[in-house]
Design an enzyme around this catalytic site. Structure first.
Site, mmCIF file in Angstrom:
data_model
loop_
_atom_site.group_PDB
_atom_site.id
_atom_site.type_symbol
_atom_site.label_atom_id
_atom_site.label_comp_id
_atom_site.label_asym_id
_atom_site.label_seq_id
_atom_site.Cartn_x
_atom_site.Cartn_y
_atom_site.Cartn_z
ATOM 1 C CB VAL A 94 28.680 42.383 -15.135
ATOM 2 C CG1 VAL A 94 27.930 41.328 -15.947
ATOM 3 C CG2 VAL A 94 27.717 43.467 -14.661
ATOM 4 C CG ASP A 204 20.829 55.090 -15.533
ATOM 5 O OD1 ASP A 204 21.162 56.185 -16.024
ATOM 6 O OD2 ASP A 204 21.643 54.304 -15.024
#
Length: 291
Positions: A94, A204
């Protein structure tokens, strides 16, 4: 003397024929491998072309349902050639970026091995239709063959993970703030399950996937891409699958709400070392503990 010369001549011919035959075989084999390799590459190329056509058709059909599409060159420009790395996750790296209007964004460059094209686009079209204060906003995407990226709103305080643990013996967040964050996460999940048009299940949820804005308002992220309910690093063969299934079943027996249904360790050992066919699926959990 004559016989010796004849033997040498015959031997030379045989050797020559053998060498010539070997050379011919090598040439034929090389031609076969080249042809096979060419056909194989051509087949892969044709599959890729067909796949790209399907994706482009999908984009045309859902033009008004998907966020803005960026070229990979745009992604490189907005991230300044991927200079400012914010973090690394299971799906990819990211980077911090900036749009032309000055808005800060978080750009996730997806791993090449994650998800096929149709799954990727289905996820993009689904998530782009979510709108909630506790869900991170997807602003755009990039899809150029194996080059894929997701462009999110930038959340300045990063993930909850770096705030929940004690630092130098002091808690970084007050219990009041932790309570508000927990409520916000619950509201976001309730929206995904019931509020949005395309109901989404997040498998998740963890501190790493909870982002915090300037006011520490939580935003759920990383719910994208062809992972399903499976453990990582498992070889897809029958033996590994059986081991995994066995461990899951035994674990579910061990966490039964009713203590009477939980097996003693001797029984746990029997189940772990025994045949999986002898294991039964445990009963469904109660909504509340029995008296």
């Amino acid at each position: 003397m004559i016989r010796t010369l004849e033997f040498k001549y015959t031997f030379s011919l045989n050797v020559g024929y053998s060498i010539a035959g070997t050379v011919v075989l090598i040439i034929l084999l090389a031609c076969f491998i080249r042809t096979f390799s060419f056909n194989d590459r051509r087949f892969i190329w044709q599959m890729k072309v067909e796949g790209d056509k399907k994706i482009e058709a999908f984009l045309n059909r859902h033009e008004f349902l998907t966020p803005k599409r960026y070229r990979y060159s745009d992604v490189k420009n907005m991230t300044n050639s991927f200079r400012d790395k914010l973090g690394k996750g299971g799906y990819g790296d990211v980077y911090k970026g900036k749009l032309l209007d000055g808005q800060l964004v978080a750009v996730k460059i997806l791993n090449k091995s994650k998800s096929n094209g149709e799954d990727f686009m289905n996820e993009v079209s689904s998530i782009s239709r979510t709108s909630h204060v506790n869900i991170v906003t997807l602003l755009g995407f990039c899809f150029e063959g194996r080059r894929r990226a997701l462009i999110y709103e930038f959340v300045p305080n990063g993930s909850l993970e770096k705030f929940i643990f004690q630092k130098n013996g002091d808690r970084q967040l007050t219990w009041e703030m932790l309570y508000k964050i927990a409520v916000g996460i619950a509201r976001g999940l309730e929206y995904l399950h019931r509020g949005c048009k395309t109901r989404i299940l997040h498998f998740d949820i963890k501190p790493h996937n909870i982002l915090l804005d300037d006011d520490f308002c939580p935003k759920i992220s990383d719910f994208e891409l062809d992972e399903e309910l499976r453990l990582q690093g498992i070889v897809d063969d029958d033996v590994d699958q059986e081991r995994v299934r066995k461990m899951i079943l035994v674990s579910l027996w061990c966490i039964q709400t009713d203590p009477a249904n939980r097996p003693p360790m001797s029984r746990v050992l029997e189940m772990m070392e025994g045949n999986i066919d002898s294991l039964t699926i445990p009963p469904k959990p109660f909504l509340s503990s029995p008296s």
